[in-house]
Scaffold this motif. Structure first.
Motif, PDB file in Angstrom:
ATOM      1  N   ASP A 734      -3.621  -1.712  18.755  1.00  0.00           N
ATOM      2  CA  ASP A 734      -3.359  -0.126  18.703  1.00  0.00           C
ATOM      3  C   ASP A 734      -2.650   0.174  19.882  1.00  0.00           C
ATOM      4  OD1 ASP A 734      -4.964  -0.200  16.616  1.00  0.00           O
ATOM      5  OD2 ASP A 734      -6.573   0.918  17.358  1.00  0.00           O
ATOM      6  N   PHE A 735      -1.394   0.806  19.598  1.00  0.00           N
ATOM      7  CA  PHE A 735      -0.717   1.479  20.589  1.00  0.00           C
ATOM      8  C   PHE A 735      -1.008   2.735  20.940  1.00  0.00           C
ATOM      9  CE2 PHE A 735       2.026  -2.153  19.363  1.00  0.00           C
ATOM     10  CZ  PHE A 735       2.537  -2.478  20.596  1.00  0.00           C
ATOM     11  N   SER A 736      -1.997   3.205  22.123  1.00  0.00           N
ATOM     12  CA  SER A 736      -2.384   4.125  22.397  1.00  0.00           C
ATOM     13  C   SER A 736      -1.523   5.132  23.492  1.00  0.00           C
ATOM     14  CB  SER A 736      -3.904   4.144  22.847  1.00  0.00           C
ATOM     15  OG  SER A 736      -4.537   3.668  21.787  1.00  0.00           O
ATOM     16  N   ILE A 737      -1.583   6.492  23.090  1.00  0.00           N
ATOM     17  CA  ILE A 737      -0.593   7.420  23.777  1.00  0.00           C
ATOM     18  C   ILE A 737      -1.626   8.381  24.240  1.00  0.00           C
ATOM     19  CG2 ILE A 737       1.259   9.188  24.022  1.00  0.00           C
ATOM     20  CD1 ILE A 737       2.766   7.443  22.154  1.00  0.00           C
ATOM     21  N   ASN A 738      -2.038   8.587  25.563  1.00  0.00           N
ATOM     22  CA  ASN A 738      -2.769   9.422  25.904  1.00  0.00           C
ATOM     23  C   ASN A 738      -2.153  10.899  26.730  1.00  0.00           C
ATOM     24  OD1 ASN A 738      -5.972   8.256  26.024  1.00  0.00           O
ATOM     25  ND2 ASN A 738      -4.309   6.761  26.744  1.00  0.00           N
ATOM     26  N   PHE A 739      -2.748  12.057  26.449  1.00  0.00           N
ATOM     27  CA  PHE A 739      -1.980  12.930  27.142  1.00  0.00           C
ATOM     28  C   PHE A 739      -3.052  14.330  27.280  1.00  0.00           C
ATOM     29  CE2 PHE A 739      -1.624  12.837  22.500  1.00  0.00           C
ATOM     30  CZ  PHE A 739      -2.146  13.828  22.042  1.00  0.00           C
ATOM     31  N   LYS A 740      -2.407  15.224  28.132  1.00  0.00           N
ATOM     32  CA  LYS A 740      -3.297  16.421  28.316  1.00  0.00           C
ATOM     33  C   LYS A 740      -3.747  16.966  26.902  1.00  0.00           C
ATOM     34  CE  LYS A 740      -3.435  20.810  31.048  1.00  0.00           C
ATOM     35  NZ  LYS A 740      -2.697  21.735  31.848  1.00  0.00           N
ATOM     36  N   SER A 741      -5.078  17.227  27.078  1.00  0.00           N
ATOM     37  CA  SER A 741      -5.962  17.839  25.973  1.00  0.00           C
ATOM     38  C   SER A 741      -5.172  19.230  25.650  1.00  0.00           C
ATOM     39  CB  SER A 741      -7.218  18.096  26.316  1.00  0.00           C
ATOM     40  OG  SER A 741      -7.892  18.540  25.192  1.00  0.00           O
ATOM     41  N   GLN A 742      -4.759  19.159  24.254  1.00  0.00           N
ATOM     42  CA  GLN A 742      -4.144  20.378  23.804  1.00  0.00           C
ATOM     43  C   GLN A 742      -4.254  20.659  22.310  1.00  0.00           C
ATOM     44  OE1 GLN A 742       0.274  19.893  24.052  1.00  0.00           O
ATOM     45  NE2 GLN A 742      -0.732  18.073  25.306  1.00  0.00           N
ATOM     46  N   LYS A 743      -4.121  22.027  21.890  1.00  0.00           N
ATOM     47  CA  LYS A 743      -4.256  22.204  20.457  1.00  0.00           C
ATOM     48  C   LYS A 743      -3.106  22.141  19.642  1.00  0.00           C
ATOM     49  CE  LYS A 743      -8.390  25.395  20.554  1.00  0.00           C
ATOM     50  NZ  LYS A 743      -8.794  26.680  20.255  1.00  0.00           N
ATOM     51  N   ALA A 744      -3.036  21.504  18.340  1.00  0.00           N
ATOM     52  CA  ALA A 744      -2.017  21.481  17.565  1.00  0.00           C
ATOM     53  C   ALA A 744      -2.168  21.028  16.135  1.00  0.00           C
ATOM     54  CB  ALA A 744      -1.206  20.192  18.030  1.00  0.00           C
ATOM     55  N   THR A 745      -1.274  21.591  15.345  1.00  0.00           N
ATOM     56  CA  THR A 745      -1.570  21.882  13.757  1.00  0.00           C
ATOM     57  C   THR A 745      -0.872  20.456  12.947  1.00  0.00           C
ATOM     58  OG1 THR A 745       0.206  23.065  13.416  1.00  0.00           O
ATOM     59  CG2 THR A 745      -1.855  24.172  13.785  1.00  0.00           C
ATOM     60  N   HIS A 746      -0.045  20.220  13.916  1.00  0.00           N
ATOM     61  CA  HIS A 746       1.024  18.953  13.204  1.00  0.00           C
ATOM     62  C   HIS A 746       1.131  17.832  14.412  1.00  0.00           C
ATOM     63  CE1 HIS A 746       1.598  22.061  10.535  1.00  0.00           C
ATOM     64  NE2 HIS A 746       1.701  21.266   9.371  1.00  0.00           N
ATOM     65  N   ILE A 747       1.309  16.530  13.869  1.00  0.00           N
ATOM     66  CA  ILE A 747       1.447  15.354  14.606  1.00  0.00           C
ATOM     67  C   ILE A 747       2.627  14.700  14.137  1.00  0.00           C
ATOM     68  CG2 ILE A 747       0.629  13.427  15.733  1.00  0.00           C
ATOM     69  CD1 ILE A 747      -2.087  14.571  15.413  1.00  0.00           C
TER      70      ILE A 747
END
Length: 773
Positions: A734-747
């Motif tokens: 698994d290639f995991s990308i961590n980032f600052k928690s935030q809201k989104a509707t689409h990835i």
């Protein structure tokens, strides 16, 4: 009176002690593999002791008893004597019965004497091997066994093989195995009443037999540049003159020893000298026998297509091969001489002036007919020496040589066609007989060539195809397992791939079809495992391994997990999450249903203890489960996975890239958008990928994640860049990308493909499950 009473009491005590020791056998105690044609169990038993004798008439019968005498010498320190005059009792009698078929035997055991009848050496040997398997498993020990009663049940067995060719092929070219391992394998074949060892002595990656007239075949052809740390199909082409250190070969004295030893075990050794292809090792030694006459090196690994093949237009090629085969036939008394004949890419033949001249002179229309000419010519030479040519089913193409026998490996089609034409066939289809295939779930097994051939599938094999006529069936000599050695670097790994599957094949080829079933066979196979333990065989326990069949309800996202292994009615137990498998396991009765993130551990239990590998899998109900996925770059039609729901259906692909869970792109990037429907707090996105460089599957060189709140404007929140690295293993990551928690509707997720494999050709990108957390 007191004196008489004491003796009566003593006699009763002795009688009671004797009764306590006497074992009463049941039919379940008889764990023979392969299963005899006829067996009748009777009351009582025969007990061996240091005074047991072999009553024989000749040296051949003495040789047949040697193995059992040797076993008793090791485990009991007895030297059982062979005599030519019948003792009064406590002996094994070997009697010639010419009315019995070759390899058949009759075995009658009663409390005083064991009687064996057979018409030839093999029949006597197989009867002795049967006695060996009737004895306690400790007979296989390599050290002294104390306080053991060596007894077998009184019974009558009438036995004979269903097929006369019962074989195993060892590929000693791709990886070389020393003579001692070959001798050990011969012993183990005889133990299971197998009678053929096919030695694949020649291939592109190594020439393994000394030919005195052509010394460079072993001086050059037996050695290659050592790239054992790289995947088989990911090895570079060595440069001319680069030091070659991996390899080996059998001297002619080695071959004589192997053949002589095999004779004492009733095993025929069939040599295979490949032609016209799979001979780069020979062309590296003598380039003049190719069309291009260009110097080449012995390949260190996979080679495709195979274009450096023998020139069919030069007379010198046939003189060379006749010289080679003459030396080979002087060493091997085998009736059959295998010439390969498979996978020849005839590109050079089409442009070679010598080959074109040959086609014109012989009136041949194309290169397929030229290959037929090649094989027919070699067949005439081999038959002139009183032998029979046998080859892989490609020798059918362009017309089959009149006296040839066909080994059908590409399914059963070749065997059907050859038998229809009146030729003998040996059936060895890849589906059931290729022991280089996986025998358990790929995630739990050492790397193998591919395919899935568990021991239960081997047991389903039948060399006679249902559509064959009665006449065609008469041409089926039998069957054979093939262990190609691209991924078999050690003898330990070779044992792992052969055992226990060879036991299943031995019964298929020996026992009457109407007299056997998997449900009745597998308890005997489990008993055989104990014998393998004593023999020090590194057999696979893959049949114990738990597998899971999973289904997901696309509406409710409920997962149903059904657990099983190869043995019916097994005691499978499981735990959920962090429970202790040894103490808190739940008996498995019906499919397990999950509605939330859960880890399942499961194992087969025997005597209330887990045996074999522990199954462990986590089903992750992440935030994108069941959400809609839009593909901006379409996956290949060859690997569709579960379709539109594949990337968010919880189920994960295994190391078997054919498992139906993976989606793949070739020469193209993966780009997709997941619709979370409502603003969702997220801080991590993981992309599941595979690296399996043999078939050209590579990790992505970059993974980037973008977020959006309108599905139109996306912003990058992180990326991982990585260079292509040589990897000899099959891996899932698994290639995991961590980032600052935030809201989104689409990835949006983009995985960048290697596109072109370092070794040439297109590169695959395999992806399964985008995990959103």
């Amino acid at each position: 009176m007191k004196f008489i009473f004491k003796h009566i009491v003593l006699a009763l005590v002795i009688t009671l002690m004797s009764c306590e020791k006497e074992k009463v056998f049941s039919i379940e105690d008889i764990q023979l593999i392969p299963k005899p044609a006829e067996l009748k169990l009777e009351n009582g038993s025969f007990q061996f002791n240091k005074n047991t004798k072999f009553f024989i008439n000749n040296d051949e019968q003495l040789q047949a008893t040697e193995m059992l005498a040797s076993r008793f010498n090791t485990v009991a320190n007895w030297n059982l004597e062979a005599v030519k005059k019948a003792p009064s009792s406590n002996y094994i009698q070997l009697t010639l019965n010419k009315d019995l078929a070759k390899e058949a035997y009759k075995l009658n055991v009663n409390s005083d004497v064991i009687k064996i009848e057979a018409s030839n050496f093999s029949g006597f040997l197989y009867a002795i091997e049967t006695i060996r398997q009737l004895l306690p498993a400790e007979i296989e020990s390599n050290k002294l066994v104390k306080n053991k009663t060596w007894e077998i049940p009184n019974l009558t067995i009438t036995d004979a093989p269903r097929f006369k060719w019962r074989g195993l092929m060892l590929d000693v070219s791709r990886h070389f195995f020393e003579k001692e391992y070959v001798l050990k394998t011969i012993d183990r074949l005889a133990y299971l009443k197998m009678n053929t060892l096919h030695l694949h002595l020649v291939d592109d990656q190594g020439w393994r037999i000394e030919i005195k007239k052509y010394p460079k075949l072993t001086e050059v052809g037996a050695w290659r540049v050592d790239q054992e740390n790289k995947p088989w199909n990911g090895r570079y082409t060595p440069k001319l003159g680069e030091k070659a250190t991996y390899g080996g070969f059998y001297t002619q004295e080695d071959i004589k020893e192997i053949v002589a030893y095999a004779k004492t075990r009733g095993v025929n050794v069939v040599p295979e000298i490949e032609m016209p292809a799979h001979v780069t090792s020979a062309i590296a030694s003598y380039p003049e026998f190719s069309c291009l006459e260009k110097p080449v090196t012995v390949p260190s690994g996979g080679l495709w297509p195979i274009t450096d093949i023998y020139c069919a237009g030069k007379e010198s090629t046939f003189e060379f091969l006749q010289d080679v085969l003459t030396e080979v036939m002087d060493l091997f008394p085998s009736k059959y001489i295998h010439v390969g004949g498979d996978e020849a890419t005839k590109t050079n033949w089409k442009t070679c002036e010598h080959c074109k001249k040959r086609m014109k002179t012989e009136g041949l229309h194309d290169v397929e007919e030229l290959q037929s000419y090649f094989i027919k010519r070699m067949e005439r030479f081999i038959s002139s020496k009183g032998r029979v040519l046998i080859g892989w089913d490609e020798i059918l193409e362009g017309g089959l040589a009149p006296g040839a026998t066909v080994m059908s490996w590409r399914g059963v089609k070749g065997g059907l066609e050859a038998s229809k034409q009146g030729h003998d066939v040996v059936m060895t289809p890849g589906s059931h007989c290729y022991f280089d295939h996986y025998q358990g779930p790929m995630d739990t097994e050492p790397i193998a060539w591919g395919g899935y051939t568990p021991v239960s599938k081997v047991y389903e094999f039948d060399p006679v195809v249902a559509s064959m006529t009665e006449d065609q069936a008469k041409h089926v000599l039998g069957g054979q397992a093939n262990l190609w050695a691209e991924y078999i670097p050690t003898t330990s790994q070779s044992e792992y791939m052969i055992f226990p599957r060879i036991a299943a094949l031995s019964e298929v080829l020996w026992s009457p079809k109407t007299n056997r079933s998997w449900n009745e066979f597998y308890p005997r196979l489990q008993a055989m495992f104990t014998r393998y333990d004593f023999q020090g065989i590194n057999y696979a326990k893959s049949a114990y391994t738990i597998t899971a069949k999973t289904q997901v309800n696309d509406t409710t996202n409920v997962i149903s997990i059904a657990l099983k292994n190869e043995f019916p009615n097994s005691d499978i137990r499981y735990t959920l999450n962090n429970s202790d498998l040894n103490k808190e396991a739940i008996p498995y009765k019906k499919p397990i249903e999950l509605k939330e993130t859960t880890t399942i551990k499961a194992a087969l239990f025997k005597d209330d203890k887990p045996v074999g590998k522990v199954f462990e899998k986590t089903f992750n109900y992440h935030k994108a489960v069941g959400k809609k996925v839009t593909y901006l770059s379409k996956y290949s039609d060859s690997y569709k996975g579960a379709g539109a729901s594949n990337m968010t259906n919880i189920l994960r692909g295994s190391k078997n890239f054919h498992d139906g869970q993976w989606q793949a792109w070739i020469g193209n990037d993966m780009e997709l958008i997941i619709d979370l429907e409502t603003p969702t707090e997220i801080s991590k996105v993981s992309v599941g990928t595979m690296d399996n460089q043999g078939p050209g599957i590579y990790y992505p060189t970059k993974v980037e994640v973008f977020l959006s709140n309108d599905g139109k404007t996306f912003k990058s929140v992180g990326a991982i860049d990585r260079a292509v690295k040589v990897n000899p293993n099959i891996e899932i990551k698994d290639f995991s990308i961590n980032f600052k928690s935030q809201k989104a509707t689409h990835i949006k997720v983009i995985a960048t493909s290697v596109k072109k494999a370092p070794t040439g050709g297109g590169a695959w990108l395999f992806v399964d499950e985008i995990v959103v957390e």
